[in-house]
Structures are given as structure tokens and as C-alpha cells.
Design a protein around this motif. Structure first.
Motif, short mmCIF file in Angstrom:
data_model
loop_
_atom_site.label_atom_id
_atom_site.label_comp_id
_atom_site.label_asym_id
_atom_site.label_seq_id
_atom_site.Cartn_x
_atom_site.Cartn_y
_atom_site.Cartn_z
N THR A 110 6.02 -2.98 0.01
CA THR A 110 5.28 -2.19 -0.97
C THR A 110 4.22 -1.39 -0.25
O THR A 110 3.49 -1.94 0.58
N PHE A 111 4.15 -0.11 -0.56
CA PHE A 111 3.08 0.73 -0.02
C PHE A 111 2.01 0.83 -1.10
O PHE A 111 2.31 1.10 -2.26
N ASN A 112 0.77 0.57 -0.73
CA ASN A 112 -0.35 0.56 -1.68
C ASN A 112 -1.32 1.70 -1.41
O ASN A 112 -1.60 2.03 -0.25
N LEU A 113 -1.84 2.26 -2.49
CA LEU A 113 -2.94 3.22 -2.44
C LEU A 113 -4.13 2.56 -3.13
O LEU A 113 -4.00 2.05 -4.24
N ASP A 117 -12.15 1.54 -7.10
CA ASP A 117 -12.24 0.77 -8.34
C ASP A 117 -12.73 -0.64 -8.01
O ASP A 117 -12.31 -1.24 -7.04
N ARG A 118 -13.60 -1.19 -8.81
CA ARG A 118 -14.19 -2.50 -8.53
C ARG A 118 -13.32 -3.67 -9.00
O ARG A 118 -13.71 -4.82 -8.85
N ARG A 119 -12.18 -3.38 -9.56
CA ARG A 119 -11.31 -4.47 -10.01
C ARG A 119 -10.71 -5.21 -8.81
O ARG A 119 -10.30 -4.60 -7.84
N THR A 120 -10.60 -6.51 -8.94
CA THR A 120 -9.99 -7.33 -7.91
C THR A 120 -8.47 -7.22 -7.99
O THR A 120 -7.92 -7.12 -9.09
N ALA A 121 -7.82 -7.25 -6.85
CA ALA A 121 -6.35 -7.22 -6.77
C ALA A 121 -5.76 -6.02 -7.50
O ALA A 121 -4.79 -6.14 -8.23
N PHE A 122 -6.35 -4.85 -7.30
CA PHE A 122 -5.91 -3.65 -8.00
C PHE A 122 -5.51 -2.59 -6.98
O PHE A 122 -6.24 -2.31 -6.03
N SER A 123 -4.33 -2.00 -7.18
CA SER A 123 -3.89 -0.89 -6.34
C SER A 123 -2.80 -0.12 -7.08
O SER A 123 -2.30 -0.56 -8.12
N VAL A 146 2.46 3.48 -9.25
CA VAL A 146 2.12 2.82 -10.50
C VAL A 146 0.99 1.82 -10.25
O VAL A 146 1.04 1.05 -9.28
N ALA A 147 -0.01 1.83 -11.11
CA ALA A 147 -1.13 0.88 -11.01
C ALA A 147 -0.63 -0.54 -11.21
O ALA A 147 0.23 -0.79 -12.06
N HIS A 148 -1.18 -1.47 -10.40
CA HIS A 148 -0.86 -2.90 -10.52
C HIS A 148 -2.15 -3.70 -10.40
O HIS A 148 -3.04 -3.34 -9.62
N SER A 149 -2.24 -4.77 -11.16
CA SER A 149 -3.34 -5.71 -11.05
C SER A 149 -2.74 -7.11 -11.00
O SER A 149 -1.98 -7.48 -11.90
N TYR A 150 -3.04 -7.83 -9.95
CA TYR A 150 -2.46 -9.17 -9.73
C TYR A 150 -0.94 -9.13 -9.84
O TYR A 150 -0.32 -10.02 -10.41
N GLY A 151 -0.34 -8.08 -9.30
CA GLY A 151 1.11 -7.96 -9.28
C GLY A 151 1.75 -7.47 -10.57
O GLY A 151 2.96 -7.28 -10.63
N MET A 157 -2.62 3.27 -16.62
CA MET A 157 -3.64 3.72 -15.65
C MET A 157 -3.04 4.82 -14.79
O MET A 157 -1.99 4.64 -14.18
N LYS A 158 -3.69 5.96 -14.73
CA LYS A 158 -3.19 7.08 -13.95
C LYS A 158 -4.02 7.26 -12.68
O LYS A 158 -5.24 7.14 -12.70
#
Length: 189
Positions: A110-113, A117-123, A146-151, A157-158
Motif C-alpha cells: 500500500t502506498f500512503n499519502l 491531520d491530527r487523527r491517529t492512524a489516518f492516511s 482513498v482516506a483510511h483510518s485504522y485500516g 473524506m477527500k
């Protein structure tokens, strides 16, 4: 000059103009020519949640980033990642693509950007496949992340590409065992 020669000359001139314009749009985000480039990257594994996966990132002799380790599913683990340390906006824009040259092990990464953002585990994420033992170029359109939080996907979210300040590669394919991916460069086109 007959019409055939004029047509051929015009075609050659247009092709040269197009290739010159295209070449100017490619910008290098990361290359790994010097061993100290690894200091710009950090490891984040599932140990932050009690998991047991291990990994390292090193620059090897040909100026290539090697991300390798052992993915473990113990203790609800299951991911290993390497990411660039934030250093201001990377200057990405809508319509561009991240292009990376990788030599993988046949696994899906997975490639992450990352944004500030101050959210934990967010990309913002996009998966890509590798071919075992083969160098390939992977093209990832910025507008399709696509935005993901904790998988978990958060499609509402755009991404504002100009906010991206860090990138990363993550392995979380739920297959325990050793892994290795080599990254020659990361560009934007």
C-alpha cells in the motif's frame, strides 16, 4: 519541399515538442543516491498496537531504498511500514500521479499519502502489486487515493493534494513471513 516532406517535418517537430513538454512535467520526490537519505525515513510497525512485526529501511549500494522485515500476525498485529519524515508540502496537485520504480517479492503493498491531520492512524491509500524479482514502474493517480483510518476506508473524506507532506509504503496483506521491496525512486508526473 513536397507536401509529404512538409508533413513528415511537421510530425517530427510536434513529436519533439510533445516529448520535451512531457519530460519537463516529471519531478523527483525521492531518490536514494546517498546513504544518509535513509535518515529522512522512519519505520512504523504494528508494535505501536502490541504487534510483533519487524522491519528495517536501508540504502543499498546501487542507491536503492530496501524496506524489508518479517510480517507477524501475533498479538493482533499485521502491518509494517516505512514513511518519509514530514518536511512541508510535497507540492502535489490534482491530476498528477505518483510514479515509483520498485522491485518486489510478489506481494501487494500500500502506498500512503499523509497530511498534517491530527487523527491517529489516518492516511490516503492506494494498493499496488509487485512482481517477484522484477523491476516495475507503478503509476498511482493522486485523485484515486482513498482516506483510511485504522485500516477502514472513509470514502467521504477527500484529499487536498497540496496538503500532502509525507509518503509511505505499508505491507498489511495478512500473510505472515519475510518480505522485501526495493525502491529506486519516487517521482510525480
Amino acid at each position: 519541399m513536397n507536401s509529404w516532406n512538409r508533413c513528415l517535418c511537421s510530425f517530427v517537430c510536434l513529436a519533439m515538442l510533445y516529448s520535451t513538454a512531457s519530460a519537463q512535467t516529471i519531478e523527483t520526490l525521492f531518490q536514494f543516491a546517498k546513504a544518509d537519505e535513509v535518515a529522512k525515513w522512519q519505520i512504523v510497525n504494528d508494535g505501536v498496537m502490541g504487534g510483533r512485526s519487524t522491519s528495517t529501511a536501508t540504502i543499498i549500494d546501487q542507491g536503492v531504498l530496501r524496506f524489508e522485515g518479517i510480517l507477524s500476525l501475533e498479538n493482533n498485529g499485521g502491518f509494517a511500514s516505512v514513511r518519509s519524515r514530514p518536511d512541508g508540502s510535497l507540492g502535489l496537485a490534482s491530476g498528477e500521479s505518483i510514479v515509483l520504480r520498485v522491485k518486489g517479492d510478489g506481494r501487494r503493498y500500500t502506498f500512503n499519502l499523509y497530511t498534517p491531520d491530527r487523527r491517529t492512524a489516518f492516511s490516503y491509500q492506494m494498493d499496488f502489486d509487485t512482481k517477484a524479482g522484477e523491476w516495475t514502474e507503478v503509476r498511482l493517480p493522486v485523485d484515486k487515493f482513498v482516506a483510511h483510518s485504522y485500516g477502514r476506508p472513509m470514502p467521504s473524506m477527500k484529499l487536498d493534494p497540496n496538503q500532502v507532506h509525507s509518503v509511505g509504503i505499508l505491507l498489511g496483506d495478512k500473510k505472515s513471513g519475510p518480505f522485501e521491496i526495493l525502491v529506486d525512486w519516487i517521482n510525480v508526473d
